[in-house]
Write an enzyme that holds these catalytic residues in place. Sequence first.
Site, short mmCIF file in Angstrom:
data_model
loop_
_atom_site.label_atom_id
_atom_site.label_comp_id
_atom_site.label_asym_id
_atom_site.label_seq_id
_atom_site.Cartn_x
_atom_site.Cartn_y
_atom_site.Cartn_z
N ARG A 85 0.85 -1.18 0.00
CA ARG A 85 0.00 0.00 0.00
C ARG A 85 0.89 1.23 0.00
O ARG A 85 2.11 1.15 0.15
CB ARG A 85 -0.99 0.03 1.16
N GLY A 86 0.27 2.39 -0.23
CA GLY A 86 1.03 3.61 -0.45
C GLY A 86 1.17 3.84 -1.94
O GLY A 86 1.56 2.92 -2.69
N ALA A 87 0.84 5.04 -2.40
CA ALA A 87 0.75 5.29 -3.84
C ALA A 87 2.02 4.90 -4.62
O ALA A 87 1.93 4.20 -5.63
CB ALA A 87 0.38 6.76 -4.09
N ARG A 131 -7.25 -0.69 -7.28
CA ARG A 131 -7.63 0.36 -6.33
C ARG A 131 -7.83 1.65 -7.14
O ARG A 131 -6.98 1.99 -7.96
CB ARG A 131 -6.57 0.57 -5.24
N GLN A 184 -2.33 2.34 9.95
CA GLN A 184 -1.02 2.43 9.29
C GLN A 184 -0.05 3.31 10.07
O GLN A 184 1.16 3.09 10.01
CB GLN A 184 -1.19 2.99 7.88
N ASP A 194 -2.18 10.36 -2.19
CA ASP A 194 -2.44 9.35 -3.21
C ASP A 194 -2.81 9.98 -4.54
O ASP A 194 -2.75 9.32 -5.57
CB ASP A 194 -3.56 8.42 -2.74
N ASN A 246 -5.87 12.03 0.31
CA ASN A 246 -4.98 11.25 1.16
C ASN A 246 -5.82 10.44 2.14
O ASN A 246 -7.05 10.54 2.16
CB ASN A 246 -4.00 12.17 1.90
N LYS A 247 -5.15 9.65 2.94
CA LYS A 247 -5.83 8.74 3.86
C LYS A 247 -6.89 9.46 4.68
O LYS A 247 -6.72 10.59 5.12
CB LYS A 247 -4.80 8.09 4.77
#
EC number: 5.3.1.23
Length: 314
Positions: free
Chosen positions: A45-47, A79, A177, A218, A227-228
Amino acid sequence: MIRTLYWENNRLFLLDQTKLPHTIEYVECRTYVDVIDGIKTMKVRGAPAIGVSAAYGMALGELAGEDLNVIGDEIKSARPTAVNLFWAVDKVLDLVSRGKSAVDVAIEMEKDDVAINKKIGEYGNSVIDDNDTILTHCNAGALACAGYGTALGVIRAAHEANKNIDVICDETRPVLQGARLSVFEMQQENIPVRLIVDGAAGHMMQKGEVDKVIIGADRVAKDGVANKIGSLMVALAAKRYDIPFYVAAPMSTFDFENNIFDTIIEQRLPEEVLCINGKYISKKQTNVENPAFDIVESDLITGIITEEGIKKPL
């Protein structure tokens, strides 16, 4: 620094981030379908890391003789929010059409990602003062990239410059996270870190304990970033208490064609909210909204730290 992913013997190995910080285990991806599963289930995960993984998924497809245009569309569907996923697939298709192999493109993309993140760290270090306390949300570190990190890359660069920084990590519900990954990264490198619940970020700013906020993204557009989930509340609190709010992201995260509110916000499974460590904290039949991301509008952002310098949001 633990490796997020690596390529060996024509296989992609992904660090299973769902098991961190207690278990370090790599998942072997033999096919592009394995890579899609790794992205969907957030083993990776993470762009930036998703982008590099997508490129390796294309490489696995090429080795298997698959139609890259077809599998590219499948990988893109893994995603919907992280723009790096789409960027990476399109870059592989473009360079393969010019005669390069997908394997070579993916390997080069992995190396470039680390170099880009270190450049982001260099530029970001210029806005960090000695003895700053930096709050970050979610994980935009080495674990979200091929290495080094974006937001945590800035923090790493400041630490390497002996600026005596302190870090505060939001836990980042519902998948934690911040608690599981960002704190883990800081502890690995002996960077002073404190963990807080998401709802305490405003309290810490109100007390004067936060000097800067740095998050990842992202997707970056001219009118804001995605973003998250929880990033918006952090940004609003920072605005209220006049705390500089920075976004650290590579240029591959920029979407130059769409407004930020055109972003598809991924909705994830209710169980992520209803359960902790496999145990239900609310009744199974509870109605749940579980957006994975939110939007931080440009007027809340002090600057966007990229490998090309610090850009001012419009």
